[in-house]
Design an enzyme around this catalytic site. Structure first.
Site, PDB file in Angstrom:
ATOM      1  N   ASP A  68       0.866  -1.196   0.000  1.00  0.00           N
ATOM      2  CA  ASP A  68       0.000   0.000   0.000  1.00  0.00           C
ATOM      3  C   ASP A  68       0.897   1.238   0.000  1.00  0.00           C
ATOM      4  O   ASP A  68       2.091   1.160   0.312  1.00  0.00           O
ATOM      5  CB  ASP A  68      -0.906   0.014   1.242  1.00  0.00           C
ATOM      6  CG  ASP A  68      -1.817   1.237   1.266  1.00  0.00           C
ATOM      7  OD1 ASP A  68      -2.464   1.528   0.239  1.00  0.00           O
ATOM      8  OD2 ASP A  68      -1.871   1.927   2.305  1.00  0.00           O
ATOM      9  N   SER A  69       0.285   2.379  -0.295  1.00  0.00           N
ATOM     10  CA  SER A  69       1.024   3.639  -0.243  1.00  0.00           C
ATOM     11  C   SER A  69       1.480   3.960   1.177  1.00  0.00           C
ATOM     12  O   SER A  69       2.415   4.735   1.353  1.00  0.00           O
ATOM     13  CB  SER A  69       0.135   4.773  -0.763  1.00  0.00           C
ATOM     14  OG  SER A  69      -1.009   4.889   0.066  1.00  0.00           O
ATOM     15  N   CYS A 101      -4.351  -1.465  -2.115  1.00  0.00           N
ATOM     16  CA  CYS A 101      -4.496  -0.031  -2.331  1.00  0.00           C
ATOM     17  C   CYS A 101      -5.390   0.146  -3.546  1.00  0.00           C
ATOM     18  O   CYS A 101      -5.073  -0.368  -4.624  1.00  0.00           O
ATOM     19  CB  CYS A 101      -3.117   0.587  -2.587  1.00  0.00           C
ATOM     20  SG  CYS A 101      -3.159   2.332  -3.014  1.00  0.00           S
ATOM     21  N   GLU A 130      -2.387   9.149   7.773  1.00  0.00           N
ATOM     22  CA  GLU A 130      -0.916   9.109   7.678  1.00  0.00           C
ATOM     23  C   GLU A 130      -0.269  10.005   8.737  1.00  0.00           C
ATOM     24  O   GLU A 130       0.825   9.710   9.214  1.00  0.00           O
ATOM     25  CB  GLU A 130      -0.461   9.527   6.273  1.00  0.00           C
ATOM     26  CG  GLU A 130      -0.722   8.478   5.202  1.00  0.00           C
ATOM     27  CD  GLU A 130       0.118   7.207   5.375  1.00  0.00           C
ATOM     28  OE1 GLU A 130       1.332   7.305   5.582  1.00  0.00           O
ATOM     29  OE2 GLU A 130      -0.474   6.106   5.298  1.00  0.00           O
ATOM     30  N   CYS A 184     -11.111   2.831  -0.201  1.00  0.00           N
ATOM     31  CA  CYS A 184      -9.716   3.187   0.046  1.00  0.00           C
ATOM     32  C   CYS A 184      -9.341   2.454   1.320  1.00  0.00           C
ATOM     33  O   CYS A 184     -10.080   2.507   2.313  1.00  0.00           O
ATOM     34  CB  CYS A 184      -9.556   4.693   0.234  1.00  0.00           C
ATOM     35  SG  CYS A 184      -7.916   5.157   0.846  1.00  0.00           S
ATOM     36  N   HIS A 234      -7.253   2.935   3.552  1.00  0.00           N
ATOM     37  CA  HIS A 234      -7.004   3.745   4.749  1.00  0.00           C
ATOM     38  C   HIS A 234      -8.301   4.009   5.540  1.00  0.00           C
ATOM     39  O   HIS A 234      -8.247   4.255   6.745  1.00  0.00           O
ATOM     40  CB  HIS A 234      -6.421   5.109   4.387  1.00  0.00           C
ATOM     41  CG  HIS A 234      -4.955   5.115   4.090  1.00  0.00           C
ATOM     42  ND1 HIS A 234      -4.417   4.522   2.979  1.00  0.00           N
ATOM     43  CD2 HIS A 234      -3.907   5.675   4.768  1.00  0.00           C
ATOM     44  CE1 HIS A 234      -3.098   4.713   2.979  1.00  0.00           C
ATOM     45  NE2 HIS A 234      -2.769   5.406   4.055  1.00  0.00           N
TER      46      HIS A 234
HETATM   47  N1  DGL Z   1      -4.840   3.047   0.690  1.00  0.00           N
HETATM   48  C1  DGL Z   1      -4.845   3.736  -0.575  1.00  0.00           C
HETATM   49  C2  DGL Z   1      -6.100   3.374  -1.358  1.00  0.00           C
HETATM   50  O1  DGL Z   1      -6.714   2.351  -1.064  1.00  0.00           O
HETATM   51  C3  DGL Z   1      -4.644   5.193  -0.309  1.00  0.00           C
HETATM   52  C4  DGL Z   1      -4.099   5.910  -1.438  1.00  0.00           C
HETATM   53  C5  DGL Z   1      -3.345   7.155  -1.075  1.00  0.00           C
HETATM   54  O2  DGL Z   1      -2.195   7.026  -0.664  1.00  0.00           O
HETATM   55  O3  DGL Z   1      -3.911   8.242  -1.298  1.00  0.00           O
HETATM   56  O4  DGL Z   1      -6.498   4.033  -2.274  1.00  0.00           O
END
Ligand code: DGL
Length: 281
Positions: A18-19, A81, A166, A200, A202
């Protein structure tokens, strides 16, 4: 090709990418569903959020991460992600994988979620919250329309939600303002919405606040269990891949940012204490 030239397929852990922290919401459910396997989690926290970045950048960053996880021996990588799944998965599967190693697999989170929508929504009016990148890609609208003709999708981007997670503000009072604002904006799109997909990874980290502002009677759907079930089903249907996954019950956490910060945040969310390591992509 002669048999002498054939490399035995590599065995190793399942890679989860993931990011940043969001993919932990997927990893946790996968590990609960399939505890015996080995896992490597990679969060590109140094470059999060991805949601506001261009197609080209998300693709380039995601490909770097996938190559890295392959170098750690992962036969299978989950893009945990939505933004990466929307913007990079197809290219990686179709353009890059055949040249890198056609026996490895990269899977995303949008398709299994779109499949699950048909089992969850009664009205066929489905709201999806996601990053700007995911919403702009139209991936959910396309997948849901393909799988469930007659369903209507309503998508809304929440650009502040990933930064709140984050930067450790997910449970703070400031988050309430943005969560309410975006939930209200989505639900205003149709009175028929009976299901809200957290598109998402997150967003489940904001679940208490999301539930506070979504009226009772509307389903709020996180992707963790859906993706875990879908992965278990995939491995049942692909025993050749399942046989390549090692089963030591270990998990390694890697981040491109500060390892101590990652460990503290991840330990609060995962079932056990996390000790992360910093890597460079
Ligand atoms: N967890 C990522 C997603 O599902 C987040 C993306 C981001 O870093 O903006 O889209």
């Amino acid at each position: 090709m002669t048999s002498e030239n054939t490399q035995p397929p590599q065995s190793g852990p399942i890679g989860v990418f993931d990011s940043g922290y969001g993919g932990l919401t997927i990893l946790r459910d996968i590990m609960r569903r399939m505890p015996g396997y080995d896992y490597v989690y990679l969060g590109d926290n140094a470059r999060a959020p991805y949601g506001t970045r261009s197609f080209e950048l998300v693709y380039r960053f995601t490909l770097q991460a996938v190559r890295y996880l392959f170098s750690r021996g992962c036969p299978l990588v989950i893009l945990a992600c939505n933004t990466a799944s929307a913007k990079a998965l197809r290219n990686i599967q179709q353009r890059d994988l055949p040249g890198i190693d056609p026996s490895r697999r990269v899977l995303g989170v949008i398709r299994p979620t779109a499949e699950a929508v048909g089992r969850i929504s009664a009205t066929g009016h489905v709201g999806i919250l996601g990053t700007q990148g995911t919403v702009a890609s139209g991936s959910y609208d396309i997948e849901v329309a393909k799988l469930h003709p007659g369903f209507s999708t309503y998508t809304h981007a929440c650009p502040m939600w990933v930064p709140l997670v984050e930067y450790g503000e997910a449970t703070g009072p400031g988050a309430d303002y943005f969560v309410k604002k975006d939930v209200d904006a989505l639900l205003a799109m149709s009175p028929g919405i009976d299901t809200v997909i957290l598109g998402c990874t997150h967003y489940p980290m904001l679940i208490d606040k999301i539930r506070r502002y979504v009226p009772a009677g509307i389903n709020v759907v996180s992707q963790g269990r859906i993706v875990a079930d879908s992965l278990a089903d995939y491995l049942r249907r692909h025993p050749e891949m399942e046989a390549r996954l090692t089963r030591g019950g270990t998990v390694s956490y890697l981040t491109t940012e500060n390892a101590d910060k990652f460990s503290a945040t991840a330990s609060a969310f995962m079932d056990g204490a996390v000790r992360a390591h910093t890597i460079t992509l």
